[in-house]
Design a protein around this motif. Sequence first.
Motif, short mmCIF file in Angstrom:
data_model
loop_
_atom_site.label_atom_id
_atom_site.label_comp_id
_atom_site.label_asym_id
_atom_site.label_seq_id
_atom_site.Cartn_x
_atom_site.Cartn_y
_atom_site.Cartn_z
N LEU A 144 0.83 -1.21 0.00
CA LEU A 144 0.00 0.00 0.00
C LEU A 144 0.86 1.26 0.00
O LEU A 144 0.55 2.24 -0.65
CB LEU A 144 -0.93 0.00 1.21
CG LEU A 144 -2.06 -1.04 1.20
CD1 LEU A 144 -2.74 -1.10 2.56
CD2 LEU A 144 -3.08 -0.73 0.11
N ALA A 145 1.96 1.23 0.74
CA ALA A 145 2.86 2.38 0.78
C ALA A 145 3.49 2.64 -0.58
O ALA A 145 3.77 3.79 -0.94
CB ALA A 145 3.94 2.17 1.83
N ALA A 146 3.71 1.59 -1.35
CA ALA A 146 4.33 1.73 -2.67
C ALA A 146 3.33 2.17 -3.73
O ALA A 146 3.73 2.55 -4.83
CB ALA A 146 4.96 0.40 -3.08
N VAL A 155 -3.53 4.74 4.24
CA VAL A 155 -3.85 3.52 4.99
C VAL A 155 -2.57 2.85 5.46
O VAL A 155 -2.48 2.40 6.61
CB VAL A 155 -4.69 2.55 4.13
CG1 VAL A 155 -4.77 1.17 4.80
CG2 VAL A 155 -6.11 3.09 3.94
N ALA A 156 -1.57 2.77 4.60
CA ALA A 156 -0.30 2.16 5.00
C ALA A 156 0.29 2.89 6.19
O ALA A 156 0.70 2.26 7.19
CB ALA A 156 0.68 2.18 3.82
N LEU A 157 0.35 4.21 6.12
CA LEU A 157 0.93 4.99 7.21
C LEU A 157 0.13 4.84 8.49
O LEU A 157 0.70 4.59 9.56
CB LEU A 157 1.00 6.46 6.80
CG LEU A 157 2.11 6.82 5.80
CD1 LEU A 157 1.81 8.14 5.11
CD2 LEU A 157 3.46 6.89 6.51
N LEU A 158 -1.18 4.99 8.40
CA LEU A 158 -2.00 4.96 9.62
C LEU A 158 -2.12 3.57 10.21
O LEU A 158 -2.29 3.43 11.43
CB LEU A 158 -3.39 5.53 9.32
CG LEU A 158 -3.57 7.03 9.61
CD1 LEU A 158 -3.47 7.32 11.10
CD2 LEU A 158 -2.57 7.88 8.85
N ALA A 176 7.72 5.43 6.36
CA ALA A 176 7.96 6.88 6.30
C ALA A 176 9.10 7.19 5.35
O ALA A 176 9.03 8.13 4.55
CB ALA A 176 8.25 7.42 7.69
N GLU A 177 10.16 6.41 5.42
CA GLU A 177 11.30 6.63 4.53
C GLU A 177 10.90 6.44 3.07
O GLU A 177 11.34 7.19 2.19
CB GLU A 177 12.44 5.69 4.89
CG GLU A 177 13.69 5.90 4.06
CD GLU A 177 14.84 5.00 4.51
OE1 GLU A 177 15.93 5.12 3.91
OE2 GLU A 177 14.66 4.19 5.43
N SER A 178 10.02 5.47 2.82
CA SER A 178 9.65 5.16 1.44
C SER A 178 8.78 6.23 0.80
O SER A 178 8.69 6.29 -0.43
CB SER A 178 8.93 3.80 1.38
OG SER A 178 7.60 3.90 1.87
N VAL A 179 8.12 7.07 1.61
CA VAL A 179 7.21 8.07 1.05
C VAL A 179 7.73 9.50 1.24
O VAL A 179 6.98 10.45 1.08
CB VAL A 179 5.79 7.93 1.66
CG1 VAL A 179 5.24 6.54 1.40
CG2 VAL A 179 5.77 8.27 3.14
N LEU A 180 8.99 9.65 1.55
CA LEU A 180 9.55 10.98 1.83
C LEU A 180 9.34 11.95 0.66
O LEU A 180 9.19 13.15 0.86
CB LEU A 180 11.04 10.88 2.15
CG LEU A 180 11.42 10.43 3.55
CD1 LEU A 180 12.94 10.44 3.70
CD2 LEU A 180 10.77 11.29 4.61
#
Length: 242
Positions: A144-146, A155-158, A176-180
Amino acid sequence: MTSTADDVKRALGQLSKKTDAINLARFFKTGPGEYGEGDVFIGVRVPATRSVVRAHADLDLPEVTVLLDSPVHEHRLAGLLVLATQFDWAARAGDDALREKIASFYLDLVMRGRVNNWDLVDSSADRILGAWLYDRPRDPVFALAADDDLWRRRVALLSTFGFIRRGDASTTLEVAESVLGDRRDLTQKATGWMLREVGKRVDRDLLTGFLDRHAAAMGRTALTYACEHLTAEERAGYRAMR
């Protein structure tokens, strides 16, 4: 008798107010080009929605689907709150089969785009997906983060808040690092909020270590949220790194 989606819709309709519908539509940015474009509000405040859910939390999953497939925001919120309530019941009963069923059902809703505003995400992701995946492989969170979709990424973060509450910050830091590089406001806020909670609830050094490595690459909003509980001197130092 088991409640139905129509029971929930009818109860919400009785509590709706036109003035609140206008104000909520504005608050949740439903105008052209805004993040909530096209979302429909009937004007039910969250406490009132929760009262309806308490009276109708016995919905079967097909009835929950009816609510989540509605264009009306309050219907979808009620359906998600029902799911979270039923997941909590299953957890207390030790019913892992039902928990898995609800978590899979929820993930399908996310992928179908039915968990599609920030309050819908924030009221359900950690309570369902985060709780289910705490002691299981977390591949769905990373997938989901990707995904570039705003709501799936949120959703991934929360969902990692469910891990943070139990003292595990590793997934939060990795996500967090992956979505900077994502500068969308709602991603920025969620990233900063989760990092702040790492420092507040798990280990302050994990937060400052992350900021030492990544503050220079972070967006202003994410950095501001992440630093909220640090000293004024620390906040100034990290801002200077940008």
